[in-house]
Design a protein around this motif. Structure first.
Motif, PDB file in Angstrom:
ATOM      1  N   VAL A   1       0.742  -1.340   0.034  1.00 35.20           N
ATOM      2  CA  VAL A   1       0.101   0.027  -0.030  1.00 35.20           C
ATOM      3  C   VAL A   1       0.993   1.238  -0.093  1.00 35.20           C
ATOM      4  O   VAL A   1       1.738   1.463   0.803  1.00 35.20           O
TER       5      VAL A   1
ATOM      6  N   ARG B   1      -0.745   4.545   0.107  1.00 38.97           N
ATOM      7  CA  ARG B   1      -1.804   5.499   0.561  1.00 38.97           C
ATOM      8  C   ARG B   1      -1.779   6.139   2.035  1.00 38.97           C
ATOM      9  O   ARG B   1      -0.864   5.551   2.529  1.00 38.97           O
TER      10      ARG B   1
ATOM     11  N   ALA C   1      -2.346   6.815   5.855  1.00 37.62           N
ATOM     12  CA  ALA C   1      -2.535   5.889   6.774  1.00 37.62           C
ATOM     13  C   ALA C   1      -3.989   5.874   7.057  1.00 37.62           C
ATOM     14  O   ALA C   1      -4.570   4.659   7.293  1.00 37.62           O
TER      15      ALA C   1
ATOM     16  N   ASP D   1      -6.401   5.772   5.078  1.00 33.91           N
ATOM     17  CA  ASP D   1      -7.198   4.929   4.034  1.00 33.91           C
ATOM     18  C   ASP D   1      -7.069   3.317   4.109  1.00 33.91           C
ATOM     19  O   ASP D   1      -7.783   2.594   3.603  1.00 33.91           O
ATOM     20  N   THR D   2      -5.900   2.875   5.048  1.00 33.22           N
ATOM     21  CA  THR D   2      -5.359   1.801   5.084  1.00 33.22           C
ATOM     22  C   THR D   2      -6.277   0.677   5.983  1.00 33.22           C
ATOM     23  O   THR D   2      -6.565  -0.469   5.603  1.00 33.22           O
TER      24      THR D   2
ATOM     25  N   ILE E   1      -8.519  -0.454   3.132  1.00 32.82           N
ATOM     26  CA  ILE E   1      -7.795  -1.170   2.197  1.00 32.82           C
ATOM     27  C   ILE E   1      -7.302  -2.701   2.958  1.00 32.82           C
ATOM     28  O   ILE E   1      -7.596  -3.615   2.026  1.00 32.82           O
TER      29      ILE E   1
ATOM     30  N   LEU F   1       2.479  -2.111   4.363  1.00 35.04           N
ATOM     31  CA  LEU F   1       2.276  -0.765   4.280  1.00 35.04           C
ATOM     32  C   LEU F   1       3.707  -0.160   3.994  1.00 35.04           C
ATOM     33  O   LEU F   1       4.685  -0.347   4.957  1.00 35.04           O
TER      34      LEU F   1
ATOM     35  N   ILE G   1       4.459   4.604   6.358  1.00 34.20           N
ATOM     36  CA  ILE G   1       2.750   4.598   6.709  1.00 34.20           C
ATOM     37  C   ILE G   1       2.572   3.748   7.773  1.00 34.20           C
ATOM     38  O   ILE G   1       3.011   2.674   7.730  1.00 34.20           O
TER      39      ILE G   1
ATOM     40  N   SER H   1      -0.584   2.370  10.669  1.00 32.93           N
ATOM     41  CA  SER H   1      -1.785   2.426  11.030  1.00 32.93           C
ATOM     42  C   SER H   1      -2.196   1.260  12.158  1.00 32.93           C
ATOM     43  O   SER H   1      -2.172   0.068  11.574  1.00 32.93           O
TER      44      SER H   1
ATOM     45  N   ALA I   1      -5.295  -0.357  10.993  1.00 28.84           N
ATOM     46  CA  ALA I   1      -5.351  -1.300   9.842  1.00 28.84           C
ATOM     47  C   ALA I   1      -4.433  -2.385  10.199  1.00 28.84           C
ATOM     48  O   ALA I   1      -5.027  -3.489   9.955  1.00 28.84           O
TER      49      ALA I   1
ATOM     50  N   MET J   1       4.487  -2.815   8.226  1.00 27.03           N
ATOM     51  CA  MET J   1       4.427  -1.550   8.326  1.00 27.03           C
ATOM     52  C   MET J   1       5.466  -0.705   8.356  1.00 27.03           C
ATOM     53  O   MET J   1       6.514  -1.085   8.689  1.00 27.03           O
TER      54      MET J   1
END
Length: 169
Positions: A89, A91, A93, A95-96, A99, A113, A117, A119, A122, A135
Motif C-alpha cells: 500500500v 496510500r 494511513a 485509508d489503510t 484497504i 504498508l 505509513i 496504522s 489497519a 508496516m
C-alpha cells in the motif's frame, strides 16, 4: 504518532524474508505512472529485479484506461484476475483500514504498508482478518537487502566485507 508511541510490533528480519520468499503475486495499491513517485520506483525495481507478478491498483488511472510500465491498471483489488498474495500500500494511513478489508476479501495473505505509513487500526483489522502485517517498510528495500542488491536500490552501504550479515534486525 512517533515511533516511541507505537505499540504494534511486526515481523523481524527473518519473518520479512520468509514473506518475500512465499509471495508470488503483489498488488500495489496507490500505484502511480509518475516517474518521481515512490510507487513507480518500487514497481520498476520489482518488475526488473524479482520474479513477482505485479498488479497495479489506481481507480483514476484505471478509469482512463491507463497503464504502468506496460501493465494494466485496475480500479480495485477485486478487479485483479488472479489470486494476490501480498497487498503493498502506497496510500495515506487513514485509508489503510478499508484497504485491509479489501485485501482480506480477495484472500491476500500479507498486508504491507510502505515506508512512512503506519496504522495501528489497519494492522488490527488485517490481523483479525488473518493477514500478516508489515508496516513502515519498503518492499523494494527489503527485497534488495535480502538479495544483496541494496546498492542497486539506490543505497550506498559503504561496506565492503566478507563477513556474512545476520538476519536479527
Amino acid at each position: 504518532m512517533t515511533v516511541s508511541e507505537r505499540k504494534w510490533v511486526g515481523p523481524g528480519a527473518v519473518g520479512r524474508l520468509n514473506i518475500l520468499r512465499d509471495v508470488k503475486t503483489i498488488a500495489i495499491v496507490g500505484a502511480s505512472d509518475k516517474l518521481a513517485r515512490a510507487s513507480y520506483f518500487v514497481s520498476t525495481y520489482l518488475l526488473a529485479s524479482s520474479t513477482y507478478e505485479v498488479y497495479f491498483v489506481n481507480p483514476i488511472l484505471a478509469q482512463k484506461g491507463g497503464q504502468i510500465l506496460g501493465h494494466p491498471v485496475y480500479a480495485s483489488l477485486a478487479d485483479i484476475p488472479v489470486e494476490v498474495d501480498m497487498v503493498d500500500v502506497f496510500r495515506r494511513a487513514d485509508d489503510t483500514p478499508d484497504i485491509a478489508k479489501e485485501a482480506a476479501a480477495i484472500g491476500a495473505k500479507y498486508f504491507w504498508l510502505q515506508l512512512g505509513i503506519w496504522s495501528d487500526e489497519a494492522a488490527a483489522v488485517a490481523e483479525e482478518l488473518g493477514m500478516t502485517v508489515v508496516m513502515d517498510r519498503c518492499v523494494k528495500i527489503e527485497h534488495a537487502r535480502f538479495h544483496g542488491g541494496l546498492n542497486l536500490a539506490g543505497f550506498n552501504t559503504g561496506v565492503i566485507s566478507s563477513k556474512r550479515q545476520t538476519l536479527d534486525a
